[in-house]
Design a protein around this motif. Structure first.
Motif, PDB file in Angstrom:
ATOM      1  N   SER A   2       0.841  -1.191   0.000  1.00 41.26           N
ATOM      2  CA  SER A   2       0.000   0.000   0.000  1.00 41.26           C
ATOM      3  C   SER A   2       0.872   1.235   0.000  1.00 41.26           C
ATOM      4  O   SER A   2       2.018   1.204   0.406  1.00 41.26           O
ATOM      5  N   LEU A   3       0.303   2.294  -0.435  1.00 42.62           N
ATOM      6  CA  LEU A   3       0.986   3.575  -0.477  1.00 42.62           C
ATOM      7  C   LEU A   3       0.316   4.474   0.542  1.00 42.62           C
ATOM      8  O   LEU A   3      -0.875   4.763   0.432  1.00 42.62           O
ATOM      9  N   SER A   4       1.051   4.900   1.570  1.00 44.66           N
ATOM     10  CA  SER A   4       0.492   5.821   2.551  1.00 44.66           C
ATOM     11  C   SER A   4       0.566   7.218   1.961  1.00 44.66           C
ATOM     12  O   SER A   4       1.610   7.645   1.485  1.00 44.66           O
ATOM     13  N   LEU A   5      -0.531   7.944   2.003  1.00 43.39           N
ATOM     14  CA  LEU A   5      -0.613   9.197   1.276  1.00 43.39           C
ATOM     15  C   LEU A   5      -0.412  10.442   2.137  1.00 43.39           C
ATOM     16  O   LEU A   5      -0.049  11.470   1.634  1.00 43.39           O
ATOM     17  N   ALA A   6      -0.692  10.359   3.409  1.00 44.15           N
ATOM     18  CA  ALA A   6      -0.522  11.500   4.307  1.00 44.15           C
ATOM     19  C   ALA A   6      -0.542  10.972   5.731  1.00 44.15           C
ATOM     20  O   ALA A   6      -0.869   9.821   5.967  1.00 44.15           O
ATOM     21  N   LYS A   7      -0.198  11.823   6.670  1.00 44.33           N
ATOM     22  CA  LYS A   7      -0.229  11.385   8.068  1.00 44.33           C
ATOM     23  C   LYS A   7      -1.632  10.926   8.460  1.00 44.33           C
ATOM     24  O   LYS A   7      -1.800   9.878   9.048  1.00 44.33           O
ATOM     25  N   VAL A   8      -2.650  11.698   8.133  1.00 41.80           N
ATOM     26  CA  VAL A   8      -4.049  11.278   8.283  1.00 41.80           C
ATOM     27  C   VAL A   8      -4.796  11.661   7.006  1.00 41.80           C
ATOM     28  O   VAL A   8      -4.387  12.562   6.286  1.00 41.80           O
ATOM     29  N   ALA A   9      -5.894  10.971   6.745  1.00 46.43           N
ATOM     30  CA  ALA A   9      -6.656  11.196   5.517  1.00 46.43           C
ATOM     31  C   ALA A   9      -7.161  12.633   5.408  1.00 46.43           C
ATOM     32  O   ALA A   9      -7.251  13.182   4.311  1.00 46.43           O
ATOM     33  N   ARG A  83      -9.868  11.731  10.396  1.00 49.64           N
ATOM     34  CA  ARG A  83      -8.916  12.528  11.182  1.00 49.64           C
ATOM     35  C   ARG A  83      -7.939  11.668  11.980  1.00 49.64           C
ATOM     36  O   ARG A  83      -7.026  12.212  12.601  1.00 49.64           O
ATOM     37  N   SER A  84      -8.137  10.338  11.978  1.00 48.76           N
ATOM     38  CA  SER A  84      -7.298   9.464  12.794  1.00 48.76           C
ATOM     39  C   SER A  84      -6.458   8.472  11.996  1.00 48.76           C
ATOM     40  O   SER A  84      -5.441   8.003  12.483  1.00 48.76           O
ATOM     41  N   TYR A  85      -6.891   8.117  10.797  1.00 53.10           N
ATOM     42  CA  TYR A  85      -6.194   7.114   9.986  1.00 53.10           C
ATOM     43  C   TYR A  85      -5.729   7.736   8.679  1.00 53.10           C
ATOM     44  O   TYR A  85      -6.401   8.597   8.136  1.00 53.10           O
ATOM     45  N   PRO A  86      -4.610   7.253   8.133  1.00 46.54           N
ATOM     46  CA  PRO A  86      -4.165   7.750   6.820  1.00 46.54           C
ATOM     47  C   PRO A  86      -4.896   7.040   5.690  1.00 46.54           C
ATOM     48  O   PRO A  86      -5.391   5.926   5.858  1.00 46.54           O
TER      49      PRO A  86
END
Length: 193
Positions: A2-9, A83-86
């Protein structure tokens, strides 16, 4: 992979815009179902047969109004997840479903973890929504308990829950965060709304 896109969505620029559209859409549902009975009720003494119209409208609206009211209230859960998960990008499949069955999406998180998630509150064809990559999905949440998905881009956040409800072991990595944002109850059972 997976590619994480930001600290939180929520940090992704299109996510707050998509969330605002979600709120407006759900408020529209509530007003379109709750407004006509209220207007008819207000006209009872002023317009002939308004009482009959009010009763008829209320009978037609009553089965759906609780669902849209719950959907409107539960929008806060979507925001808490965002606000809690990327956002993470995952491969997915959109199984063909018979009419009347719930809309599901199958996300392959790992070779040994594939989750079938149900789209809530109402079926949506995510594969057709401004989606240049129907075989990929953005997911924010916990694969065990559900979360929020969006077509690649984060512009259409939609709540998802496990298709088959199950009770998970309480505690462990990520359990407390999932509990705090409302994805799971203290008993270990994933929330269904």
């Amino acid at each position: 992979m997976s590619l994480s896109l930001a600290k939180v969505a929520w940090d992704h620029p299109l996510t707050p815009v998509g969330y605002r559209r979600l709120v407006i859409r759900r408020l529209g549902w509530v007003l379109s179902l709750g407004g006509p009975p209220l207007v008819a009720l207000a006209c009872i003494d002023r317009v002939p047969h308004a009482g009959m119209a009010c009763a008829l409208i209320t009978l037609l609206v009553a089965p759906y109004l609780p669902w849209v009211a719950i959907a409107y209230v539960r929008r806060h859960r979507v925001k808490a997840v965002l606000r809690s998960y990327p956002w993470r990008e995952w491969p997915c499949r959109h199984p063909v479903r018979p009419p009347g069955s719930p809309a599901t999406i199958v996300i392959v998180f790992r070779e040994d973890l594939t989750a079938t998630l149900r789209i809530l509150p109402f079926p949506i064809a995510l594969a057709q929504l401004e989606n240049d990559h129907p075989d990929r999905i953005w997911f924010a949440g916990d694969p065990r308990f559900g979360g929020v998905v969006s077509p690649v881009g984060g512009h259409y956040p939609v709540r998802v829950v496990p298709h088959t409800p199950r009770r998970e072991e309480c505690g462990g990595e990520g359990f407390e965060l999932a509990r705090r944002v409302g994805l799971v109850r203290a008993s270990g059972k994933a929330t269904r709304t």
